[in-house]
Scaffold this active site. Sequence first.
Site, PDB file in Angstrom:
ATOM      1  N   ASP A 102       0.796  -1.158   0.068  1.00 49.64           N
ATOM      2  CA  ASP A 102       0.265   0.019  -0.213  1.00 49.64           C
ATOM      3  C   ASP A 102       0.864   1.143   0.033  1.00 49.64           C
ATOM      4  O   ASP A 102       1.690   1.516   1.053  1.00 49.64           O
ATOM      5  CB  ASP A 102      -1.001  -0.038   1.240  1.00 49.64           C
ATOM      6  CG  ASP A 102      -1.935   1.185   1.175  1.00 49.64           C
ATOM      7  OD1 ASP A 102      -2.174   1.695   0.145  1.00 49.64           O
ATOM      8  OD2 ASP A 102      -2.661   1.461   2.257  1.00 49.64           O
ATOM      9  N   ASP A 276      -2.362   6.408  -5.945  1.00 48.63           N
ATOM     10  CA  ASP A 276      -2.479   5.593  -4.847  1.00 48.63           C
ATOM     11  C   ASP A 276      -2.673   3.978  -5.508  1.00 48.63           C
ATOM     12  O   ASP A 276      -3.587   3.856  -6.066  1.00 48.63           O
ATOM     13  CB  ASP A 276      -3.689   5.742  -3.766  1.00 48.63           C
ATOM     14  CG  ASP A 276      -3.833   4.905  -2.599  1.00 48.63           C
ATOM     15  OD1 ASP A 276      -2.846   4.511  -2.092  1.00 48.63           O
ATOM     16  OD2 ASP A 276      -5.188   4.478  -2.415  1.00 48.63           O
TER      17      ASP A 276
END
Length: 384
Positions: A102, A276
């Site tokens: 992430d 992201d």
Amino acid sequence: MKEIAFFVGVLFQLSILSLTESSGFSIDLIHKDSPLSPFYNSSMTQSDIFINAAFESISRAESFSVNIDQNSDETITIPNKGSYLMAFFVGTVPRGSLAMADTGSDLTWIQCLPCTKCYTQRIPIFDPRKSDTYHLIPCGENSCKKLRRNSCGNIGECRYEVHYASNSSTQGTVAKDTISFKNSYNGRIIKYPNTIFGCGYNNIGVFRPTRAGVFGLGSSKLKFGIDTQTKRIGVVTTPMVSKYPSTFYYLSIENVNINGRMVRPYESPIGNIVIDSGTTTTFLKTSWYKKVEAVVLDAIGHQSVVVKYPIRPYRLCYKHGSITNFPNITLEFFGACIELKLNTLSTFITIYNLTCFAILPAEKISIIGNLMQVFFNIEYDLDK
């Protein structure tokens, strides 16, 4: 040596493309809905996956907004809602771990024994007492001080505490040990001694049993390679912008070009969008989105049939097969010499009998999601 993190954004495929470099290494990232994933559900169609991913992306975008508005010192990424899994090994005698990769989280951490309170984990929990290369980080070191929530333990060790959304949290010690990866290019094991990570002894919340923790790439500096994309032809480069919260990677989009028509954001373009890996859908702030949607609608033309009631949460959908001319969409980044041309397969998706525009509006934050990153290699140059 440059410290560059690579990931390949390839979604909903049976195999994940490897990023091959002349120096450095690559890791296969497993999409959570891939047949290679422990979360794979064969009863779900691709349309089901797209719809679920969109709603999860909305939840994630809202949590980003809360963090920005409240100036919170907590990491807000929900580790349960990410898209990609990364396999790695920890310790002298390497023990395999599977964590969510992430770019929206800071700290890399895994569950460790002996647990004060740990969630159920299918693979064996890492026991640092069995690793000769495991060492605690003293609370006086800079690596400890850089953590948002740090404290000193009973023997002077650095302790961390991270709170996520949905009342999830992890607490433990900051340590260093050998982290190893399998190079998907040649199958060799690559070892990085003295890599800093969190050893979590008290982990509660919505963490899934198939994951040992979170592989945070928001500010970690892990050496994946030393080549740079700037040496290659046709590469789009743009500066990352320093902005609060520093976890996120902020970029600057000056224009969205749709069939030659420029759609500018209302606000300053500097640092106006986050890229992201944990968010699937791409979001634009509502005012910007409405202008983009209007131009897309006009570019497709009236010969294509717009459905009156699109599948939620998508807003602009057509009967499948009715679009005769998909618009050419490119992004103009600040400081880039050329525009980034987006693939139609990442800007329009098929859901059941509809074809929908894959970008959604958001009130407070714009995000480049991982679906828009499909077909590209994305490089983060943390030195520059």
